[in-house]
Design an enzyme around this catalytic site. Sequence first.
Site, PDB file in Angstrom:
ATOM      1  N   LEU A  81     -51.756 -49.241  88.318  1.00  0.00           N
ATOM      2  CA  LEU A  81     -50.848 -49.533  87.211  1.00  0.00           C
ATOM      3  C   LEU A  81     -49.410 -49.333  87.651  1.00  0.00           C
ATOM      4  O   LEU A  81     -49.127 -48.508  88.511  1.00  0.00           O
ATOM      5  CB  LEU A  81     -51.135 -48.576  86.056  1.00  0.00           C
ATOM      6  CG  LEU A  81     -52.540 -48.646  85.455  1.00  0.00           C
ATOM      7  CD1 LEU A  81     -52.753 -47.495  84.485  1.00  0.00           C
ATOM      8  CD2 LEU A  81     -52.743 -49.974  84.739  1.00  0.00           C
ATOM      9  N   GLU A 111     -53.787 -43.483  75.950  1.00  0.00           N
ATOM     10  CA  GLU A 111     -54.807 -42.521  76.389  1.00  0.00           C
ATOM     11  C   GLU A 111     -54.300 -41.686  77.551  1.00  0.00           C
ATOM     12  O   GLU A 111     -53.272 -42.002  78.143  1.00  0.00           O
ATOM     13  CB  GLU A 111     -56.086 -43.271  76.775  1.00  0.00           C
ATOM     14  CG  GLU A 111     -55.867 -44.274  77.877  1.00  0.00           C
ATOM     15  CD  GLU A 111     -57.018 -45.267  78.015  1.00  0.00           C
ATOM     16  OE1 GLU A 111     -57.319 -45.974  77.025  1.00  0.00           O
ATOM     17  OE2 GLU A 111     -57.598 -45.330  79.105  1.00  0.00           O
ATOM     18  N   LYS A 113     -53.730 -40.119  81.186  1.00  0.00           N
ATOM     19  CA  LYS A 113     -53.827 -40.558  82.575  1.00  0.00           C
ATOM     20  C   LYS A 113     -54.361 -39.363  83.359  1.00  0.00           C
ATOM     21  O   LYS A 113     -53.690 -38.342  83.497  1.00  0.00           O
ATOM     22  CB  LYS A 113     -52.467 -40.988  83.117  1.00  0.00           C
ATOM     23  CG  LYS A 113     -52.547 -41.506  84.533  1.00  0.00           C
ATOM     24  CD  LYS A 113     -51.217 -42.103  84.963  1.00  0.00           C
ATOM     25  CE  LYS A 113     -51.276 -42.760  86.317  1.00  0.00           C
ATOM     26  NZ  LYS A 113     -51.972 -42.065  87.349  1.00  0.00           N
ATOM     27  N   ASP A 115     -55.599 -37.206  86.524  1.00  0.00           N
ATOM     28  CA  ASP A 115     -55.099 -37.094  87.891  1.00  0.00           C
ATOM     29  C   ASP A 115     -56.227 -36.668  88.835  1.00  0.00           C
ATOM     30  O   ASP A 115     -56.307 -35.536  89.284  1.00  0.00           O
ATOM     31  CB  ASP A 115     -53.956 -36.070  87.919  1.00  0.00           C
ATOM     32  CG  ASP A 115     -53.184 -36.135  89.220  1.00  0.00           C
ATOM     33  OD1 ASP A 115     -53.369 -37.109  89.972  1.00  0.00           O
ATOM     34  OD2 ASP A 115     -52.402 -35.205  89.488  1.00  0.00           O
ATOM     35  N   TYR A 224     -62.797 -44.899  81.648  1.00  0.00           N
ATOM     36  CA  TYR A 224     -61.741 -45.501  80.831  1.00  0.00           C
ATOM     37  C   TYR A 224     -61.602 -47.026  80.926  1.00  0.00           C
ATOM     38  O   TYR A 224     -60.610 -47.582  80.472  1.00  0.00           O
ATOM     39  CB  TYR A 224     -60.392 -44.853  81.136  1.00  0.00           C
ATOM     40  CG  TYR A 224     -60.076 -44.735  82.627  1.00  0.00           C
ATOM     41  CD1 TYR A 224     -59.949 -45.857  83.428  1.00  0.00           C
ATOM     42  CD2 TYR A 224     -59.894 -43.482  83.199  1.00  0.00           C
ATOM     43  CE1 TYR A 224     -59.659 -45.737  84.767  1.00  0.00           C
ATOM     44  CE2 TYR A 224     -59.608 -43.352  84.542  1.00  0.00           C
ATOM     45  CZ  TYR A 224     -59.488 -44.490  85.324  1.00  0.00           C
ATOM     46  OH  TYR A 224     -59.206 -44.372  86.644  1.00  0.00           O
ATOM     47  N   LYS A 288     -52.367 -49.426  77.052  1.00  0.00           N
ATOM     48  CA  LYS A 288     -53.066 -50.686  77.305  1.00  0.00           C
ATOM     49  C   LYS A 288     -53.051 -51.546  76.050  1.00  0.00           C
ATOM     50  O   LYS A 288     -53.304 -51.024  74.948  1.00  0.00           O
ATOM     51  CB  LYS A 288     -54.531 -50.426  77.675  1.00  0.00           C
ATOM     52  CG  LYS A 288     -54.730 -49.602  78.924  1.00  0.00           C
ATOM     53  CD  LYS A 288     -56.192 -49.221  79.107  1.00  0.00           C
ATOM     54  CE  LYS A 288     -56.338 -48.349  80.346  1.00  0.00           C
ATOM     55  NZ  LYS A 288     -57.655 -47.695  80.407  1.00  0.00           N
ATOM     56  N   LYS A 312     -45.476 -41.561  83.352  1.00  0.00           N
ATOM     57  CA  LYS A 312     -45.741 -40.294  84.055  1.00  0.00           C
ATOM     58  C   LYS A 312     -44.959 -39.158  83.408  1.00  0.00           C
ATOM     59  O   LYS A 312     -43.763 -39.297  83.151  1.00  0.00           O
ATOM     60  CB  LYS A 312     -45.315 -40.421  85.526  1.00  0.00           C
ATOM     61  CG  LYS A 312     -46.041 -41.525  86.281  1.00  0.00           C
ATOM     62  CD  LYS A 312     -47.305 -41.010  86.902  1.00  0.00           C
ATOM     63  CE  LYS A 312     -47.008 -40.420  88.228  1.00  0.00           C
ATOM     64  NZ  LYS A 312     -47.988 -40.608  89.233  1.00  0.00           N
ATOM     65  N   CYS A 406     -34.272 -15.041 114.693  1.00  0.00           N
ATOM     66  CA  CYS A 406     -35.649 -15.049 114.194  1.00  0.00           C
ATOM     67  C   CYS A 406     -35.973 -13.749 113.460  1.00  0.00           C
ATOM     68  O   CYS A 406     -35.751 -12.663 113.996  1.00  0.00           O
ATOM     69  CB  CYS A 406     -36.613 -15.247 115.357  1.00  0.00           C
ATOM     70  SG  CYS A 406     -38.331 -15.145 114.864  1.00  0.00           S
ATOM     71  N   CYS A 409     -38.729 -11.757 115.582  1.00  0.00           N
ATOM     72  CA  CYS A 409     -38.520 -11.196 116.920  1.00  0.00           C
ATOM     73  C   CYS A 409     -37.045 -11.063 117.299  1.00  0.00           C
ATOM     74  O   CYS A 409     -36.729 -10.527 118.353  1.00  0.00           O
ATOM     75  CB  CYS A 409     -39.244 -12.050 117.958  1.00  0.00           C
ATOM     76  SG  CYS A 409     -38.437 -13.636 118.224  1.00  0.00           S
ATOM     77  N   CYS A 424     -37.653 -20.940 116.609  1.00  0.00           N
ATOM     78  CA  CYS A 424     -37.473 -19.730 117.389  1.00  0.00           C
ATOM     79  C   CYS A 424     -37.944 -20.069 118.806  1.00  0.00           C
ATOM     80  O   CYS A 424     -39.105 -20.435 118.990  1.00  0.00           O
ATOM     81  CB  CYS A 424     -38.309 -18.591 116.806  1.00  0.00           C
ATOM     82  SG  CYS A 424     -38.434 -17.221 117.965  1.00  0.00           S
ATOM     83  N   CYS A 430     -42.677 -13.838 120.347  1.00  0.00           N
ATOM     84  CA  CYS A 430     -42.593 -13.862 118.887  1.00  0.00           C
ATOM     85  C   CYS A 430     -44.012 -13.818 118.297  1.00  0.00           C
ATOM     86  O   CYS A 430     -44.805 -14.738 118.529  1.00  0.00           O
ATOM     87  CB  CYS A 430     -41.852 -15.130 118.479  1.00  0.00           C
ATOM     88  SG  CYS A 430     -41.557 -15.263 116.724  1.00  0.00           S
TER      89      CYS A 430
END
Length: 669
Positions: A81, A111, A113, A115, A224, A288, A312, A406, A409, A424, A430
């Site tokens: 879609l 309706e 959506k 995921d 759906y 729809k 969305k 870092c 170290c 680093c 390290c």
Amino acid sequence: MTPKEEIEQLRKELEQHNYNYYVLNQPTISDYDFDQMMYKLQDLEMFYPQYADPNSPTQRVGSDLSQEFKSVPHRYPMLSLANTYSEQDVRDFYSRVKDGLEGEDFEICAEMKYDGLSISLTYVDGVLTQAVTRGDGVRGDDVTANVRTIKSIPLRLKEGSGYPHEFEIRGEILLPWQNFEKLNEERERKGEQLFANPRNAASGTLKSQSSKVVAERGLDAYLYYLLGDEIPADGAHYENLQMAAEWGFKISRGMKKCRSVEEVLEFIEYWDVERKNLPVATDGIVLKVNSLRQQRHLGFTAKSPRWAIAYKFKAERACTRLNEVTYQVGRTGAVTPVANMNPVLLAGTVVKRASLHNADVMNELDLHIGDMVYVEKGGEIIPKVVGVDKEQRTADLQKVEFIKTCPECGAQLIRIEGEAAHYCPNDSGCPPQIKGRIEHFISRKAMNIDSLGPETVDDYYQRGLIHDVSDLYDLTVADICGFNRNRVKSAQKVVDGVKSTVNVPFERVVFAIGIRFVGETTAKLIAKHFKSMEALKSATLEQLLEVDGVGQVIAESVIRFFHDEKNLQIVEKLANQGVQMQLSEEQLAGRTDKLAGQSIVISGVFAKHSRDEYKAIIEQNGGKNVGSISKKTTFVLAGENMGPAKLEKAQGLGVRIVNEDEFLEMLAD
Ligand code: IVH
């Protein structure tokens, strides 16, 4: 590298990352890095149109086809879609539909959506016959065996409920939040990689080789969309789904027929909040046109229907105080900044840390300690800082500067030209880098020491037993056990496991020593090309670039690796312990066992090699050259003018005839 080579290399790498992401569900680079690579390829392809390729990763949006399931064609393509994000987009869609229907009355079915991942189910005579993933929309994977374990999908429809003889129904497979959290907790306990979100978890589960695993994880499905020649053409979507519910399907929750754009917007507003109480992940609302006749009238664009659209939801956002930026050092030495904030409730969980990705992202945000920052949680579990409320900033706040040294170290950090991350460089001093390299060395595709794992590596490192991979070979049962005699058995396993790595072939040793950018495939290529560690050590940049598949970045990395005295010492120590430092005798002599146990008859005249050469090739590959055809003959290698008597005999005994090209193909890598 020539532009053509660079294009080819980028395509290869992107394909691999696409595969990692879409097929394995285990991305190995960030979306940001992936996008940068894709942009680079797009640019190059634009500059050099002569190298265009319809199969380039730039030409496709991705596919979830995997090798392990049979790929089957969809009877009706599975389209996606068009996405919209604002109220105005919804209003525009509504007016487009109104114009398209030339003033006719219409209803919009709104309706959820879902995921998850889309699935197409076929039913014949009320029985589930096939379940196919979306794939590339034209073909998908046949995952029927796995789908049959999902309890909410009926294997047989309710008798006498009036279902058509044959139809398809589409929907979404999801892993409910509760099961997702349980699964991740379990994976964390076992030290396995966590799934980033329920969608990845559902997709990983559905592609599992074992339908038992699928059954245990507790997937769910909402349907759906109904399709088929026997679905009444003058019907409507909403009514179809109510019918499907009667047949036994789990139908989208909260569906509503709307007669005005205001009603649609009200529905969106309601569910934007209420969806948090749903047991599964949703990321929007699908709108729809209800009447199937009106749907046909509006038709499709190349990619999606004109009669439907996805709105969305906006990612959830919270505002909280930034207290500190800390830094994480990864196995490769890459340093990632992390925002530490006052705990705040976001999309149902308490958030107090968020990734800031790299120095560029951090500078872009212009962060100051004490700032009120906006945190967002999109589809991913790891939240991110998306902005700062500058109105609330006071003059006394200190700007955050990316660290120079870092945190693990103390080494001075470096940034390689053109790369986003800071590194680093102290790879041999390290701790996270040292442990990371050892973990890589013992991993399955490298030396495969399965008696060792990340926890044991950490333990041995903490106790000062190992500092680099070569130290593994000095470990004794007494060292490992210390005062704890209960450990003897497992310690012995570790020592034996390490010892047995002397049988690991040279190409895997090249991979295991952890040269940056040298993955499994590249390791194989360079091992075959240079044949020994000695030759590889002294290879020049030019020689490395001669290897097919090795570009500038890899070549330079190999040179850098062998310029480091510490690496040379480690390799030397491994060699002294008996680790393979060259291709095996068999590999060097080009010997394989590809034809092991096979009896082969040679007959006729050949174009590419002489008969004697073919004899030698058969023997080199472990086969036996025999004179006459019998029941025991595996196949006849046939050239031109094979004798008619031989041909007849072979056919009579059902012995396979293989021509020169097919034979060489059999032996190709
Ligand atoms: S209808 C031709 N309805 O969203 C229309 N799709 O890009 C077919 N999805 O691939 C899709 N919830 O996986 C439809 N209620 C819903 C949906 C839904 C989730 C997914 C579906 C599709 C994608 C759209």
